[in-house]
Design a protein around this motif. Sequence first.
Motif, PDB file in Angstrom:
ATOM      1  N   TRP A 267     -10.728  48.366   5.651  1.00 48.11           N
ATOM      2  CA  TRP A 267     -10.942  47.347   6.723  1.00 48.11           C
ATOM      3  C   TRP A 267     -12.409  47.146   7.146  1.00 48.11           C
ATOM      4  O   TRP A 267     -13.161  48.194   7.407  1.00 48.11           O
ATOM      5  CB  TRP A 267     -10.057  47.650   7.868  1.00 48.11           C
ATOM      6  CG  TRP A 267      -8.474  47.615   7.805  1.00 48.11           C
ATOM      7  CD1 TRP A 267      -7.963  46.471   7.984  1.00 48.11           C
ATOM      8  CD2 TRP A 267      -7.510  48.835   7.728  1.00 48.11           C
ATOM      9  NE1 TRP A 267      -6.589  46.763   7.976  1.00 48.11           N
ATOM     10  CE2 TRP A 267      -6.186  48.345   7.635  1.00 48.11           C
ATOM     11  CE3 TRP A 267      -7.841  50.355   7.821  1.00 48.11           C
ATOM     12  CZ2 TRP A 267      -5.183  48.943   7.511  1.00 48.11           C
ATOM     13  CZ3 TRP A 267      -6.587  51.021   7.757  1.00 48.11           C
ATOM     14  CH2 TRP A 267      -5.207  50.454   7.622  1.00 48.11           C
ATOM     15  N   THR A 268     -12.820  45.997   6.897  1.00 48.64           N
ATOM     16  CA  THR A 268     -14.257  45.773   7.271  1.00 48.64           C
ATOM     17  C   THR A 268     -14.222  44.785   8.325  1.00 48.64           C
ATOM     18  O   THR A 268     -13.406  43.619   8.509  1.00 48.64           O
ATOM     19  CB  THR A 268     -14.893  45.211   5.857  1.00 48.64           C
ATOM     20  OG1 THR A 268     -14.325  44.008   5.687  1.00 48.64           O
ATOM     21  CG2 THR A 268     -14.900  46.165   4.803  1.00 48.64           C
ATOM     22  N   GLY A 269     -15.314  44.824   9.251  1.00 44.80           N
ATOM     23  CA  GLY A 269     -15.446  43.803  10.385  1.00 44.80           C
ATOM     24  C   GLY A 269     -16.301  44.257  11.451  1.00 44.80           C
ATOM     25  O   GLY A 269     -16.790  43.671  12.031  1.00 44.80           O
ATOM     26  N   HIS A 270     -16.590  45.478  11.490  1.00 36.13           N
ATOM     27  CA  HIS A 270     -17.421  46.280  12.219  1.00 36.13           C
ATOM     28  C   HIS A 270     -18.914  46.083  11.804  1.00 36.13           C
ATOM     29  O   HIS A 270     -18.981  46.546  10.409  1.00 36.13           O
ATOM     30  CB  HIS A 270     -17.285  47.567  12.805  1.00 36.13           C
ATOM     31  CG  HIS A 270     -15.901  47.756  13.668  1.00 36.13           C
ATOM     32  ND1 HIS A 270     -16.134  47.402  15.037  1.00 36.13           N
ATOM     33  CD2 HIS A 270     -14.814  48.158  13.453  1.00 36.13           C
ATOM     34  CE1 HIS A 270     -15.010  47.608  15.592  1.00 36.13           C
ATOM     35  NE2 HIS A 270     -14.112  48.129  14.626  1.00 36.13           N
ATOM     36  N   THR A 271     -20.051  45.600  12.437  1.00 40.38           N
ATOM     37  CA  THR A 271     -21.166  45.411  11.988  1.00 40.38           C
ATOM     38  C   THR A 271     -21.858  46.766  11.847  1.00 40.38           C
ATOM     39  O   THR A 271     -23.240  46.755  11.420  1.00 40.38           O
ATOM     40  CB  THR A 271     -22.179  44.440  12.636  1.00 40.38           C
ATOM     41  OG1 THR A 271     -22.066  44.783  13.965  1.00 40.38           O
ATOM     42  CG2 THR A 271     -21.414  42.987  12.484  1.00 40.38           C
ATOM     43  N   VAL A 296     -14.167  46.293  20.109  1.00 37.04           N
ATOM     44  CA  VAL A 296     -12.918  47.219  19.869  1.00 37.04           C
ATOM     45  C   VAL A 296     -11.870  46.286  19.080  1.00 37.04           C
ATOM     46  O   VAL A 296     -11.668  44.993  19.606  1.00 37.04           O
ATOM     47  CB  VAL A 296     -12.212  47.585  21.442  1.00 37.04           C
ATOM     48  CG1 VAL A 296     -10.803  48.320  20.921  1.00 37.04           C
ATOM     49  CG2 VAL A 296     -13.154  48.776  21.880  1.00 37.04           C
ATOM     50  N   LYS A 297     -11.306  46.667  18.003  1.00 37.34           N
ATOM     51  CA  LYS A 297     -10.606  45.738  17.072  1.00 37.34           C
ATOM     52  C   LYS A 297      -9.441  46.530  16.648  1.00 37.34           C
ATOM     53  O   LYS A 297      -9.258  47.642  16.814  1.00 37.34           O
ATOM     54  CB  LYS A 297     -11.286  45.273  15.750  1.00 37.34           C
ATOM     55  CG  LYS A 297     -12.436  44.622  16.044  1.00 37.34           C
ATOM     56  CD  LYS A 297     -13.154  44.256  14.414  1.00 37.34           C
ATOM     57  CE  LYS A 297     -14.365  43.481  14.588  1.00 37.34           C
ATOM     58  NZ  LYS A 297     -14.029  41.927  14.957  1.00 37.34           N
ATOM     59  N   ILE A 298      -8.157  45.539  16.663  1.00 39.01           N
ATOM     60  CA  ILE A 298      -7.011  46.181  16.329  1.00 39.01           C
ATOM     61  C   ILE A 298      -6.525  45.482  15.139  1.00 39.01           C
ATOM     62  O   ILE A 298      -6.635  44.466  14.830  1.00 39.01           O
ATOM     63  CB  ILE A 298      -5.953  45.823  17.646  1.00 39.01           C
ATOM     64  CG1 ILE A 298      -4.526  46.755  17.381  1.00 39.01           C
ATOM     65  CG2 ILE A 298      -5.872  44.532  17.572  1.00 39.01           C
ATOM     66  CD1 ILE A 298      -3.713  46.846  18.555  1.00 39.01           C
ATOM     67  N   TRP A 299      -6.018  46.182  13.837  1.00 38.70           N
ATOM     68  CA  TRP A 299      -5.641  45.946  12.739  1.00 38.70           C
ATOM     69  C   TRP A 299      -4.272  46.177  12.658  1.00 38.70           C
ATOM     70  O   TRP A 299      -3.573  47.223  12.794  1.00 38.70           O
ATOM     71  CB  TRP A 299      -6.711  46.692  11.635  1.00 38.70           C
ATOM     72  CG  TRP A 299      -7.773  46.999  12.031  1.00 38.70           C
ATOM     73  CD1 TRP A 299      -8.371  47.880  13.076  1.00 38.70           C
ATOM     74  CD2 TRP A 299      -9.107  46.164  11.604  1.00 38.70           C
ATOM     75  NE1 TRP A 299      -9.864  47.741  12.825  1.00 38.70           N
ATOM     76  CE2 TRP A 299     -10.260  46.570  12.122  1.00 38.70           C
ATOM     77  CE3 TRP A 299      -8.983  45.109  10.783  1.00 38.70           C
ATOM     78  CZ2 TRP A 299     -11.469  46.099  11.939  1.00 38.70           C
ATOM     79  CZ3 TRP A 299     -10.356  44.516  10.374  1.00 38.70           C
ATOM     80  CH2 TRP A 299     -11.365  45.172  11.025  1.00 38.70           C
ATOM     81  N   THR A 310      -9.982  40.814  18.548  1.00 36.90           N
ATOM     82  CA  THR A 310     -11.019  41.629  18.853  1.00 36.90           C
ATOM     83  C   THR A 310     -11.266  41.680  20.580  1.00 36.90           C
ATOM     84  O   THR A 310     -11.305  40.660  21.007  1.00 36.90           O
ATOM     85  CB  THR A 310     -12.227  41.055  18.116  1.00 36.90           C
ATOM     86  OG1 THR A 310     -12.143  41.019  16.745  1.00 36.90           O
ATOM     87  CG2 THR A 310     -13.572  41.499  18.471  1.00 36.90           C
ATOM     88  N   TYR A 311     -11.614  42.667  20.989  1.00 38.19           N
ATOM     89  CA  TYR A 311     -12.021  42.832  22.394  1.00 38.19           C
ATOM     90  C   TYR A 311     -13.470  43.254  22.384  1.00 38.19           C
ATOM     91  O   TYR A 311     -14.022  43.961  22.130  1.00 38.19           O
ATOM     92  CB  TYR A 311     -10.973  44.134  22.919  1.00 38.19           C
ATOM     93  CG  TYR A 311      -9.793  44.193  22.639  1.00 38.19           C
ATOM     94  CD1 TYR A 311      -8.687  43.763  23.431  1.00 38.19           C
ATOM     95  CD2 TYR A 311      -9.201  44.611  21.357  1.00 38.19           C
ATOM     96  CE1 TYR A 311      -7.127  43.653  23.074  1.00 38.19           C
ATOM     97  CE2 TYR A 311      -8.054  44.583  21.211  1.00 38.19           C
ATOM     98  CZ  TYR A 311      -6.682  44.235  22.113  1.00 38.19           C
ATOM     99  OH  TYR A 311      -5.689  43.927  21.567  1.00 38.19           O
TER     100      TYR A 311
END
Length: 563
Positions: A267-271, A296-299, A310-311
């Motif tokens: 899972w990629t999405g945080h910088t 804060v992300k939920i996958w 994404t919060y």
Amino acid sequence: MDLIAQYEGDEREEEEEEPSRPRLALDMSTAPEVDTRGVVLYDNMPVSASELRRLQDPAARKVMYNLPFEDLHAPIVGPAHPFQKDGLAAGMKNHFSGHVEDLHMNPFIFEEQYNTFHAHGFAHAPGGGGIVGKTENPDSQSQSDMLKKRKTTAEKKAVAAKKVELQKEVDSSVPFSLQQRQPWASKVAEVSELTEEQKEYMAKLEAEKAETAASGSNAAGVNAPSTIWHGKAEKTDYQGRSWLEGPKDKKNEGEYCYLPKKWVHTWTGHTKGVNAIRFFPGSAHLLLSAGLDGKVKIWDVYGSYKCMRTYLGHSKGVRDITFSNDGRRFISTGYDRNIRVWDTETGAVIRTFNTGKVFYCVTLHPDEGKQNVLMAGCSDKKIYQFDIDTGDTVQEYNYHLGAVNTVTFIEGGQRFVTTSDDKSIRMWEFGIPVQIKYIADPSMHSLPAVTMSPNNNFLLMQSLDNQVITYAAKDRFKHMKNKTFKGHNTAGYACQVNFSPDQRYVMSGDSEGRCFFWEWSNAKRVVRTIKAHDGVCIGCAWNPMESSKVATCGWDGLIKYWD
């Protein structure tokens, strides 16, 4: 007299009559040769080197014979052997060039003149007879000025002020010089006045900041908390069920867990780095992640593996996250000093807590009837108890001597255990701000991560001396020395530790990006090691529904899924 002369004459005649004896060659020596290389002349007398050293040893504490005055006051001369414990090798060096005996000059004055001579080529003579050494262009006045005593602070300030005035004169005569561009230039920068358009823009910006602060956003000037929906539809089927509902056809694969062998998904999405991950309670079909980028992300775990929501509510990195028992709400705390209570489905912020300090951990009471009780460990050495429904601070637990890293409930929520940077473990009765047990030892290290076993009987604690230690959480709270797990490297990092759902395996990340697996029954055995991340592997979690799948997160910004 005649008789004496006659007697002498008779003796000569008797001597002449005796046979001649063989004469010795006095110019030849029959004695064996003696090695005189170790013999020196001391006061024009041959003395061996060992005797000379014995006579001149200044470090001798006891003398077994009477020494003459000359030997007692003889100077220390000659080179010192580098491998013999006398002279300079015995620590008698008190100068750059060796050993200097104090005679009539102060050691500080000697050092000053020594440095002056090597820096300028001349210095005051030791005997006070003028100046020793010469320069290329000898100038008695410049030499005397350089040999004066050091300038006082007032004199130095006067000289500096004079240099500044001279520099100002030079700058005024030169239209543009390199000195004017240097940060240490004495020239005062000219501040230009704002135009009318710029003034209007600044006034509008200040008004927006004031409005944002009044609406409840944080002090850093960040916009109000928001959320971004990434899925197709928030209602998954014709019955109108929420996307938080777990799949009905998903069942537990079994109680027996297996070690993961391969890398399944990323899972990629945080910088920036990912600090913590939590599976959705019960169904584990969602995975919540806390990033150092403030998001804060939920996958999705079982279906598309996409990011669902994404919060956005923290201006700095998120430190810790935790779900409520039903997963409908979750708590997040970040380095922006805010604790936010989120609605998982809609992304709305239910409550915000801020005491002006950074909170390092958050946890909810495990009892179903006390899901409004929030415990938070703070950097001001306190544990705060908040009421989510009212937003009040109910209790403060203040005995630690350092920042509180973890808060863990035991015995069904009747008690809780805290760890801190003060390298101690403290047990508390819930609701009573007095500690009932205190554990500290000089050999202990800080314990930045703690987790409870599935049967609620044991506590695993990550120690910063590259160990995972175990405490019994039932009856007597004591250290179990036979359950110490080693082999990984976590010094300086709060790597999280976790259990498998069947409690057969213990897992932990380490500072080199690896994930270690130990057997609970045999703590000395490392059964598997996975190279999970390029940076620090800070978090790990075992899927409670899929018995062989594990999720890991690291400071490389990735979340990886293993099977």
